[in-house]
Scaffold this active site. Structure first.
Site, PDB file in Angstrom:
ATOM      1  N   HIS A 325       0.850  -1.189   0.000  1.00  0.00           N
ATOM      2  CA  HIS A 325       0.000   0.000   0.000  1.00  0.00           C
ATOM      3  C   HIS A 325       0.883   1.236   0.000  1.00  0.00           C
ATOM      4  O   HIS A 325       2.009   1.215   0.500  1.00  0.00           O
ATOM      5  CB  HIS A 325      -0.911   0.008   1.243  1.00  0.00           C
ATOM      6  CG  HIS A 325      -1.987   1.037   1.199  1.00  0.00           C
ATOM      7  ND1 HIS A 325      -1.815   2.309   1.694  1.00  0.00           N
ATOM      8  CD2 HIS A 325      -3.247   1.001   0.698  1.00  0.00           C
ATOM      9  CE1 HIS A 325      -2.920   3.005   1.506  1.00  0.00           C
ATOM     10  NE2 HIS A 325      -3.807   2.236   0.909  1.00  0.00           N
ATOM     11  N   ASP A 384      -8.087  -4.713  -0.381  1.00  0.00           N
ATOM     12  CA  ASP A 384      -8.563  -5.496  -1.522  1.00  0.00           C
ATOM     13  C   ASP A 384      -8.239  -6.971  -1.404  1.00  0.00           C
ATOM     14  O   ASP A 384      -8.858  -7.794  -2.084  1.00  0.00           O
ATOM     15  CB  ASP A 384      -7.951  -4.950  -2.812  1.00  0.00           C
ATOM     16  CG  ASP A 384      -8.352  -3.507  -3.063  1.00  0.00           C
ATOM     17  OD1 ASP A 384      -9.561  -3.235  -3.063  1.00  0.00           O
ATOM     18  OD2 ASP A 384      -7.464  -2.658  -3.232  1.00  0.00           O
TER      19      ASP A 384
END
Length: 448
Positions: A325, A384
């Protein structure tokens, strides 16, 4: 000259006209992607709404990884989620109230707010008719068009007073689930020949329950609805710097109307580098289930993941989707919360073996990625990594994975739009680009 050849020729010229030497970005101090050299974001604004924490800056001035935290109006995500899970109640409406107003509602305010949202879930009959005409597989494009169409039905669309902004925000939050559910049912009817159902939203149901009802009728469980509710909560807001929210703030700074600004946010979220990553993860997961024979064999898993990182396997991008991320380092708090409910749902759906395999992929994916990283920055599973698997267990089609993201993020978008238009000293957001092309003398057309 043939038109087709002209298009090719113009396209070919782009190769030179768009070329910019990478060294020039450093020379002029340009922060590509609005990111600093140490990976932190370039500070471009202030907000009271959300905060994303993935590292801390030490006394040495350097960034140090830390456990991820996400704050909504000063409240850490886990503070908001844990009571909801313990009491087994729905909380998206409560979080929406918090993000819009800045304060948690009491019981009376929450009940009234939930009723207000429910009252606004129905669509204008003209929108329903238009949805039938807009049949298509890309629900995000249909959602954007419906939002723009709402401008024509609004009696006061360009008013940016606080009262009007709040009214428009509530209507958008309420109508997104209905638009998405109807659009998918129409798509399913036109493309797959299934029966067409347009179900009116029910009173006394949460947004998560009503969405599943409009999409699947009564074919959902309480755990499915509560899990979807948590997904909506975790995706409702992620600071002002994420691409779609920043898009909403940039357009709002021009004082354009709400519907134009939100449609721009939808267009941003649609991009595969932003809102479409969960589809990448679930497709990768299906591939790995087929390619890895022993789902408990760490050596076999590591061998294949390293091949993926070497661009030798799967889609040969060198990526393990769902790992890593831009801000979070040691952990993504959204993934931490979703992982818990994914485990519960896997038990209900008798898919525990797949869930355990996904958890092992998370563990080994992080390990294999860290073996390759030269900067030492820790990696973690992001939101996700588990959201696609959850959607699949609930029985939701991939065509609405990203629209559901928009259904949640509309809360953050509208909160940021209201803030952008209501703080003192607001100015149009207008950053600069350095032109690096030298001046040219004009050549008459007959001499070219």
């Amino acid at each position: 000259m043939k038109k087709e050849y002209l298009i090719y020729k113009l396209s070919d010229k782009v190769k030179s006209s768009c070329k910019i030497d990478n060294e020039l970005f450093t020379q002029y101090g340009v922060k590509r992607g609005l990111r600093n050299e140490d990976g932190s974001g370039v500070l471009v604004g202030l907000t009271n709404i959300g905060n994303v924490v993935g590292y801390e800056r030490g006394e040495d001035g350097k960034l140090h990884p830390t456990d991820g935290k996400l704050f909504y109006r000063g409240y850490e995500l886990s503070q908001l989620v844990e009571p909801l899970l313990k009491e087994k109640r729905f909380g998206f409406e409560e979080v929406a109230f918090l993000l819009l107003s800045g304060e948690l509602p009491d019981r009376e305010e929450l009940t009234a707010f939930a009723e207000l949202l429910n009252d606004n879930m129905s669509l204008d009959h003209r929108t329903v008719v238009h949805l039938v005409d807009l049949e298509g597989s890309n629900i995000m494009n249909i959602l954007a068009r419906c939002v723009l169409e709402m401008y024509t039905f609004d009696q006061n669309p360009d008013d940016i007073s606080r009262d009007n902004l709040m009214r428009q925000s509530i209507e958008l939050i309420a109508k997104f689930p209905t638009i998405i559910a109807y659009a998918y049912n129409i798509y399913r009817h036109s493309v797959h020949g299934r029966s067409l159902h347009i179900r009116h939203p029910k009173e006394n149901l949460s947004i998560a329950e009503n969405f599943l009802y409009m999409l699947k009728h009564e074919e959902y469980t309480e755990l499915e609805a509560r899990t979807l509710d948590l997904l909506l909560i975790t995706q409702a807001e992620h600071g002002g710097g994420n691409n779609s929210t920043f898009t909403v703030r940039v357009t709002s700074s021009t004082r354009t109307d709400t519907y134009s600004s939100i449609a721009a946010g939808i267009g941003s979220l649609k991009g595969p580098l932003h809102g479409g990553a969960n589809i990448k993860v679930i497709n990768m997961f299906h591939h790995l289930k087929e390619q890895i024979h022993d789902w408990k064999n760490v050596d076999e898993i590591d061998t294949y993941l390293r091949r993926m990182l070497n661009k030798e396997a799967y889609d040969k991008t060198g990526l393990i989707y769902g790992i890593g991320h831009a801000v979070y380092t040691k952990s993504d708090p959204r993934a931490v919360e979703l992982k818990k409910l994914a485990g519960e749902l896997a038990k209900e759906k008798h898919r525990e073996e797949e869930y355990n395999f996904l958890c092992l992929l998370e563990q080994e994916g992080i390990k294999c990625l860290m073996e390759r990283r030269k900067n030492g920055k820790p990696a973690c599973a992001n939101l996700d990594f588990y959201s696609g698997f959850i959607y699949e267990m609930i029985g939701l089609p991939q065509e609405i994975y990203t629209p559901i993201f928009a259904m949640a993020r509309i809360v953050g978008w509208t909160a940021h739009r209201i803030e952008e238009l209501n703080f003192d000293g607001r100015r149009i957001i207008r950053p600069a680009y350095k032109n690096i092309l030298s001046e040219k003398d004009y050549t008459p057309i007959d001499e070219r």
